[in-house]
Scaffold this active site. Structure first.
Site, short mmCIF file in Angstrom:
data_model
loop_
_atom_site.label_atom_id
_atom_site.label_comp_id
_atom_site.label_asym_id
_atom_site.label_seq_id
_atom_site.Cartn_x
_atom_site.Cartn_y
_atom_site.Cartn_z
CG ASP A 407 -10.05 0.67 2.53
OD1 ASP A 407 -8.85 0.33 2.46
OD2 ASP A 407 -10.90 0.03 3.18
CD GLU A 410 -4.90 -1.72 -1.43
OE1 GLU A 410 -6.06 -2.08 -1.63
OE2 GLU A 410 -4.56 -0.91 -0.56
CG ASP A 485 -6.45 -3.45 7.12
OD1 ASP A 485 -6.77 -2.27 7.37
OD2 ASP A 485 -7.05 -4.16 6.30
O1 MIG Z 1 -11.73 -5.22 3.86
O2 MIG Z 1 -13.67 -0.42 5.20
O3 MIG Z 1 -7.72 -0.77 5.63
O4 MIG Z 1 -9.11 0.86 7.39
O5 MIG Z 1 -11.73 0.07 8.10
C1 MIG Z 1 -11.51 -4.25 4.83
C2 MIG Z 1 -13.32 -1.38 6.16
C3 MIG Z 1 -11.78 -2.90 4.26
C4 MIG Z 1 -9.72 -1.94 5.10
C5 MIG Z 1 -9.12 -0.68 5.59
C6 MIG Z 1 -9.70 -0.34 6.93
C7 MIG Z 1 -11.18 -0.21 6.83
C8 MIG Z 1 -11.79 -1.49 6.28
N1 MIG Z 1 -11.18 -1.82 5.00
#
Ligand code: MIG
Length: 801
Positions: A407, A410, A485
């Protein structure tokens, strides 16, 4: 003369006339009077690469997107010269290059249809601030041209009339038309005069595409640095364009383990251990099939990657093992930010080895994410990727975690403008040092790649399973992905449907959305409709951000639970069908989901359809996307289709009303199809498959179907231990013939097929198996339309009265 400190603005610059031409096997080099170089490489009869250098000198030819396994070779290559053009002819294409300005026109070699024509063609602006150029290309867009592709853009499937930006971006609660979002896939497909071509602009800088938006008859693309470097991929079938693009940027390096195509349950976050165990127990108690449970960031010790919170999870190895015994695989999240903490070994080691990204003038790239202030590994450095992959040893090999979810890659940074690294951050870029302007769009891809390498190493002999949020073209080789998200709204159900289709036509099929929506809380009805759609997406996972309430199949009311169970069961029955379609994707680059335009581009009605799509070869579905619906209107593509729920026959080529109360969704099976099915299992491998069901849908005419099977995990299939069955169905008014061609060395555990005949227009009078008459008592069960026959037949002949 420049009389002040203002930068002299030269505006657009253009190539002049060609002064030299040189051919080196399949590479053609042209130089213009003002020093512009154009290099044309003939990769295949239908694939040409164009590279331009305004200085006459090309930089090192390096791409993260292009796979070393890409096919090369052509049947024909001729170069002719006329007074005004160079003409390149392959078996599929004719490309004319104008001697006065380097502009190109490309034709279909079969019938001379004009496919692509430069408008201004290549041009550029010099960038004083960064050096190099802003590189641009524009092409004429004929009347009636449609555009598709471009990855995860949350907009209408047909991109015509819109402009897009490619810059990988963390986009919490994005909406329809938000641009850019998580992925950069600078590949589009154009379709006009019934012919499709693709353009892959392999430039990782921030790039833009304009599809007849600024000017009605012009399509253009440009990037803020780097080279004008693109591939022209001809079809004329859209499915061939996608397959060839996927060949170029890579197919998945291996099949996923079959369990990865099962149902997955996720939440931010399931903890402590007792909660995880409760969720697992509830699935089994309610007999809702599920193969994977996810741990989000709260399993870690203060969000430090590769650690565990010992209070919440005192004995992860034991928990993971016991979940596994009950059929659940554990998947954990790993983020790129490494907490600045001298007592944290991962941080210390990366610091000592100089693996963190640095700013232009030397300081570390420091940014705030979940753990607080962090440094970030430079995943574009191969040594860093190797190190990162080794960090998974304990998680995978020792603790037994089966999948990893990347995650925030980016990379996302909190509380800063742009939500990511500043432009000046330095990257190794596999030995081609550069700034973040160039590396940004591939950062997440390289992280996912390193994760994949770790899983591959430590899960062996099992197959790796990774998921990534950020991606650039080619990421499909390593991982699956989710669409980030989203929000629990009906509009987001529409978006999820489009994104999965668009990703599939962008070479990346293994994708799904957060079912039910990540942000906010779905109604039971919305959740139900979303599960129905998700059951047909390659990646099938419920996920939500917890703070809005529960989102498990039983969190609504009992009706919801029952319908959700029913659809998850359908998913598990269709596993051999979906696995076959995954194999076709990994083998041939065939997208697993086919938007109607990709399915039947000759029918102009399909060009603007957004909701309907075909999964694999033969199943057409269309989600219900609004509340209180008892059905919907949908376009059924040409041909004859069976309604999945009642075997009613529909003739397509028109929009129709289809009944689908809350416990159903519109599903159709193509006439002539043979659909393989497994029994319902609570998880993959729960049952030994002792019989394969084949649903046979009668058709007058011919139709081919495929069933691919193997051990469902491991690498033996690569050594030929697979079972591939090609079925040829031939239906006549009074007969049905099924021929089977089998290849591969895998012996399936079952010995018989249970054949369910649908829509047979005659009463069975005689059955022959491999030319021998079979006794009715031996083959027929359940009345007339179910037969049990040996899996080894080569010809099954069903004859009517
Ligand atoms: O700032 O890890 O897209 O799937 O549950 C949020 C917490 C960070 C974004 C991800 C989401 C995940 C969440 N993350």
């Amino acid at each position: 003369m420049i009389t002040n400190t203002e930068l002299e603005y030269k505006g657009n610059l253009f190539p002049a006339q060609i002064t030299s031409y040189q051919k080196n096997v399949d590479v053609l080099n042209f130089i213009t009077k003002n020093g512009v170089a154009l290099q044309v490489t003939v990769l295949r009869d239908s694939v040409l690469r164009f590279r331009y250098a305004t200085t006459g000198i090309f930089g090192n030819d390096f791409s993260y997107a292009i796979t070393k396994y890409a096919s090369r070779g052509y049947n024909k290559l001729e170069i002719d010269e006329t007074d005004d053009h160079y003409i390149i002819t392959t078996a599929k294409l004719i490309c004319k290059i104008d001697k006065t300005n380097l502009k190109k026109t490309i034709y279909d070699a079969a019938d001379n249809t004009l496919i692509s024509e430069d408008e201004l063609g290549f041009h550029w602006e010099e960038s004083y601030q960064y050096g190099g150029d802003i590189v641009k290309m524009s092409k004429i867009s004929p009347d009636g041209e449609s555009f598709y592709g471009l990855g995860d853009k949350p907009v209408h499937i047909n991109l015509k009339g819109k402009r897009f930006e490619n810059w990988v971006t963390d986009s919490y609660a994005y909406g329809k038309d938000t641009d850019p979002i998580y992925k950069t896939i600078p590949f589009y497909i154009g379709l006009h005069h019934k012919k499709a071509y693709g353009i892959f602009f392999d430039n990782t800088f921030r790039s833009f595409f304009d599809f007849a938006h600024e000017r009605r008859h012009v399509t253009s693309f440009w990037a803020q640095g780097g080279e004008m470097n693109y591939y022209f991929i001809y079809g004329p079938q859209m499915s061939d364009v996608v397959a060839n693009y996927t060949d170029l940027t890579g197919k998945p390096h291996q099949l996923p383990p079959l369990w990865a195509l099962g149902y997955h349950q996720c939440k931010w976050s399931y903890y402590p251990e007792s909660k995880v165990r409760d969720i697992a127990a509830k699935f089994r108690e309610l007999q809702i099939p599920c193969d994977a449970l996810y741990l989000d960031i709260d399993y870690m010790d203060g969000f430090r990657c590769f650690t565990w919170d010992n209070e919440r999870f005192p004995d992860p190895k034991k928990m993971v093992k016991e979940l596994e015994d009950d059929g659940f695989k554990t998947v954990v999240i790993i983020d790129p930010g490494i907490k600045i903490d001298m007592n944290y070994d991962v941080f210390k080691e990366a610091l000592d080895k100089d693996y963190f990204c640095k700013r232009a003038d030397g300081p570390y790239m420091k940014g705030k994410v979940w753990p607080g202030e962090c440094y970030f590994p430079d995943f574009t450095n191969p040594e860093v990727r190797e190190w990162w992959s080794d960090l998974y040893k304990e998680l995978i090999e020792d603790i037994g975690v089966r999948g990893v979810w990347n995650d925030m890659n980016e990379p996302a940074v909190m509380e800063v403008p742009g939500k990511t690294f500043p432009d000046d951050v330095r990257h190794n870029y596999d030995g081609n040092p550069c700034s973040h302007r160039k590396a940004h769009n591939v950062y997440g891809m390289q992280m996912a790649r390193a994760t994949y390498q770790g899983l591959k190493k430590f899960a062996y002999p099992k197959r790796p399973f990774a998921i990534t949020r950020a991606a650039y073209s080619g990421t499909q080789r390593y991982t699956s992905s989710w669409t980030g998200d989203n929000v629990a709204t009906w509009e987001h159900l529409w978006i999820a449907n489009i994104q999965a289709q668009r990703m599939a036509m962008s070479g990346f099929s293994f994708v799904g959305s957060d079912i039910g929506g990540f942000a906010e809380q779905p109604t039971g009805e919305l959740y139900t409709r979303w599960i129905q759609l998700g059951a047909f997406h390659p990646f099938f996972r419920t996920h939500s951000s917890g703070d809005h309430g529960d989102q498990e199949p039983w969190s609504f009311d009992e009706d919801v639970t029952d319908i959700v169970r029913k659809f998850i069961e359908i998913r598990y029955q269709l596993l051999p069908y979906l696995y076959t379609s995954f194999w076709q994707y990994a083998d041939e680059g065939t997208p697993m989901l086919k938007s109607l335009v990709l399915y039947d581009q000759d029918d102009p009605h399909t060009h603007f359809r957004t909701d309907e799509f075909v999964v694999g070869d033969h199943i057409l579905v269309c989600p219900i996307q609004e509340p209180n619906a008892k059905g919907r209107r949908m376009y059924i593509p040409r041909g004859k289709w069976y309604n999945f729920w009642n075997d009613e026959i529909t003739h397509g080529g028109k929009e129709q009303w289809v009944d689908a109360d809350i416990d159903k969704m519109p599903i159709f099976i193509k006439a002539g199809a043979i659909i393989p099915k497994y029994p319902v299992q609570q998880y993959v491998g729960e049952k030994e498959i002792d019989q394969l069901t084949l649903d046979v849908f009668y058709k007058e005419g011919k139709e081919n179907s495929t069933v691919f099977e193997d051990a469902h995990d491991g690498y033996d299939y690569i050594k030929g231990r697979y079972s591939l069955r090609n079925f040829k169905l031939t239906g006549k008014p009074n007969e049905l013939i099924i021929q089977q061609y089998k290849s591969g060395k895998y012996i399936t555990p079952y010995n018989t097929f249970k054949i369910e005949l649908h829509g047979l227009p005659f009463k069975i009078f005689k059955i022959q198996i491999d030319n021998e008459e079979a006794l009715f008592e031996d083959v027929r069960v359940n009345g007339d339309n179910t037969l049990v026959v040996t899996k080894d037949f080569t010809e099954l002949h069903i004859i009517g009265k």
